[in-house]
Design a protein around this motif. Structure first.
Motif, PDB file in Angstrom:
ATOM      1  N   SER A 191      17.996  50.678  63.371  1.00 14.18           N
ATOM      2  CA  SER A 191      17.791  50.482  61.936  1.00 14.18           C
ATOM      3  C   SER A 191      17.139  49.136  61.623  1.00 14.18           C
ATOM      4  O   SER A 191      16.791  48.872  60.472  1.00 14.18           O
ATOM      5  CB  SER A 191      19.132  50.578  61.187  1.00 14.18           C
ATOM      6  N   ARG A 192      16.976  48.313  62.633  1.00 16.88           N
ATOM      7  CA  ARG A 192      16.382  46.995  62.400  1.00 16.88           C
ATOM      8  C   ARG A 192      14.936  47.147  61.909  1.00 16.88           C
ATOM      9  O   ARG A 192      14.186  47.987  62.425  1.00 16.88           O
ATOM     10  CB  ARG A 192      16.422  46.146  63.671  1.00 16.88           C
ATOM     11  N   PRO A 193      14.531  46.345  60.929  1.00 20.20           N
ATOM     12  CA  PRO A 193      13.159  46.446  60.411  1.00 20.20           C
ATOM     13  C   PRO A 193      12.092  46.306  61.496  1.00 20.20           C
ATOM     14  O   PRO A 193      11.069  46.989  61.448  1.00 20.20           O
ATOM     15  CB  PRO A 193      13.103  45.304  59.393  1.00 20.20           C
ATOM     16  N   ALA A 194      12.336  45.439  62.481  1.00 19.60           N
ATOM     17  CA  ALA A 194      11.344  45.241  63.541  1.00 19.60           C
ATOM     18  C   ALA A 194      11.172  46.503  64.377  1.00 19.60           C
ATOM     19  O   ALA A 194      10.055  46.835  64.800  1.00 19.60           O
ATOM     20  CB  ALA A 194      11.735  44.068  64.432  1.00 19.60           C
ATOM     21  N   PHE A 195      12.258  47.234  64.628  1.00 14.73           N
ATOM     22  CA  PHE A 195      12.140  48.492  65.371  1.00 14.73           C
ATOM     23  C   PHE A 195      11.386  49.520  64.548  1.00 14.73           C
ATOM     24  O   PHE A 195      10.540  50.257  65.075  1.00 14.73           O
ATOM     25  CB  PHE A 195      13.512  49.040  65.761  1.00 14.73           C
ATOM     26  N   GLN A 196      11.670  49.558  63.268  1.00 12.33           N
ATOM     27  CA  GLN A 196      10.973  50.508  62.399  1.00 12.33           C
ATOM     28  C   GLN A 196       9.475  50.193  62.342  1.00 12.33           C
ATOM     29  O   GLN A 196       8.639  51.108  62.344  1.00 12.33           O
ATOM     30  CB  GLN A 196      11.581  50.472  60.998  1.00 12.33           C
ATOM     31  N   ARG A 197       9.134  48.916  62.332  1.00 10.59           N
ATOM     32  CA  ARG A 197       7.712  48.546  62.364  1.00 10.59           C
ATOM     33  C   ARG A 197       7.062  48.957  63.672  1.00 10.59           C
ATOM     34  O   ARG A 197       5.907  49.416  63.704  1.00 10.59           O
ATOM     35  CB  ARG A 197       7.557  47.038  62.145  1.00 10.59           C
ATOM     36  N   ALA A 198       7.794  48.795  64.769  1.00 15.09           N
ATOM     37  CA  ALA A 198       7.260  49.193  66.078  1.00 15.09           C
ATOM     38  C   ALA A 198       7.010  50.689  66.125  1.00 15.09           C
ATOM     39  O   ALA A 198       5.980  51.144  66.643  1.00 15.09           O
ATOM     40  CB  ALA A 198       8.226  48.775  67.185  1.00 15.09           C
ATOM     41  N   MET A 199       7.915  51.468  65.574  1.00 14.59           N
ATOM     42  CA  MET A 199       7.758  52.917  65.560  1.00 14.59           C
ATOM     43  C   MET A 199       6.560  53.316  64.711  1.00 14.59           C
ATOM     44  O   MET A 199       5.765  54.199  65.086  1.00 14.59           O
ATOM     45  CB  MET A 199       9.021  53.576  65.031  1.00 14.59           C
ATOM     46  N   GLU A 200       6.421  52.653  63.579  1.00 16.47           N
ATOM     47  CA  GLU A 200       5.298  52.968  62.692  1.00 16.47           C
ATOM     48  C   GLU A 200       3.959  52.611  63.346  1.00 16.47           C
ATOM     49  O   GLU A 200       2.988  53.380  63.285  1.00 16.47           O
ATOM     50  CB  GLU A 200       5.467  52.211  61.380  1.00 16.47           C
ATOM     51  N   ARG A 201       3.922  51.469  63.987  1.00 15.04           N
ATOM     52  CA  ARG A 201       2.666  51.016  64.580  1.00 15.04           C
ATOM     53  C   ARG A 201       2.261  51.870  65.774  1.00 15.04           C
ATOM     54  O   ARG A 201       1.074  52.085  66.018  1.00 15.04           O
ATOM     55  CB  ARG A 201       2.784  49.554  64.997  1.00 15.04           C
ATOM     56  N   THR A 202       3.228  52.359  66.538  1.00 20.40           N
ATOM     57  CA  THR A 202       2.915  53.174  67.717  1.00 20.40           C
ATOM     58  C   THR A 202       2.814  54.656  67.394  1.00 20.40           C
ATOM     59  O   THR A 202       2.459  55.462  68.256  1.00 20.40           O
ATOM     60  CB  THR A 202       3.978  52.983  68.810  1.00 20.40           C
TER      61      THR A 202
END
Length: 204
Positions: A191-202
Motif C-alpha cells: 500500500s506504500r505510495p512508492a510501490f504503487q508508483r512502481a506498479m504504475e510505471r512498469t
C-alpha cells in the motif's frame, strides 16, 4: 541515470520500488515473459544469465536483487534511511535478512510454483519437501516480525523489499491464509505510495 532491466511478473518490481522510495531518477527497459514463463532471449544482452533485475549505473552492470539493494543504498541512501544502525549486531542482522529472501526462502516457493504449473502427476516427495519448507520459512518470518511494523523493527529497511517479494509470491500460491500477521505486513508494504508508483510505471 540508472537503467533498470525489468522483467514483468517477477522480482525486479522490488528494485523499481526501492528506486521510487529513494526518489532516484531512473530509466526502464521492460521485457515480457514468453508463454512458457521464461524470460525472453533478448534479456541476455543485458546479462549472460538472462535474468532480472539487472541495473546499469555508468560503467557498472549489476545483477542479483540483494546485491543491487546493497549497492543502491550504499551509493544513493545518503541519509541512511533504509540502512541499519552502526552497531555490529544491527548490521549483522540487516545483512542476514537482506540475503535471506533469495538465499533460503525463495527455492521452496519456486518449487511450489513450478509444481502448480506442471499439470503432471504429482511427485509426493517433492511436494512434501516443498510444503514443509514453505511452512518452516513462513513461520520463521512471522516469528521474526512479531508485532513490529517491519521485519527489523520500527522502520522500513533494505531487507523488507526482499521479504515483501517472498510473501507476495507465497500469497499468490495461497500459502498466507494461516499467517494473519504476514498478510497484514504485506498489505502494509504494497500500500506504500512508492510501490504503487512502481506498479504504475512498469504497467503492473
Amino acid at each position: 541515470m540508472i537503467l533498470v532491466h525489468h522483467l514483468r511478473i517477477g522480482r525486479s518490481i522490488h528494485t523499481v520500488w526501492l528506486l521510487e522510495e529513494l526518489g532516484i531518477d531512473y530509466e526502464l527497459k521492460i521485457y515480457d515473459r514468453q508463454p512458457t514463463g521464461r524470460a525472453p532471449a533478448e534479456l541476455r544482452e543485458a546479462h549472460p544469465l538472462g535474468k532480472s533485475p539487472v541495473i546499469v549505473d555508468g560503467d557498472i552492470t549489476l545483477s542479483e536483487s540483494g546485491a543491487i539493494t546493497a549497492y543502491l543504498l550504499e551509493h544513493y541512501d545518503e541519509a541512511g534511511v533504509f540502512q541499519p544502525d552502526h552497531d555490529r549486531q544491527s548490521r549483522a542482522q540487516w545483512n542476514q535478512w537482506l540475503h535471506y529472501s533469495e538465499g533460503s526462502a525463495f527455492a521452496p516457493l519456486l518449487i511450489k510454483l513450478i509444481r502448480s504449473r506442471e499439470g503432471a502427476e504429482s511427485s509426493l516427495l517433492i511436494d512434501h519437501f516443498a510444503a514443509g519448507e514453505v511452512a518452516l520459512h513462513l513461520s520463521y518470518i512471522q516469528d521474526q516480525l512479531g508485532d513490529k511494523p517491519f521485519i527489523l523493527g520500527e522502520r522500513l529497511m533494505g531487507p523488507d523489499f526482499g521479504i515483501a517479494f517472498i510473501l507476495k509470491m507465497a500469497q499468490g500460491l495461497g500459502e498466507l491464509e494461516e499467517y494473519s500477521r504476514l498478510t497484514e505486513y504485506l498489505q502494509r508494504m504494497l500500500s506504500r505510495p512508492a510501490f504503487q508508483r512502481a506498479m504504475e510505471r512498469t504497467g503492473g
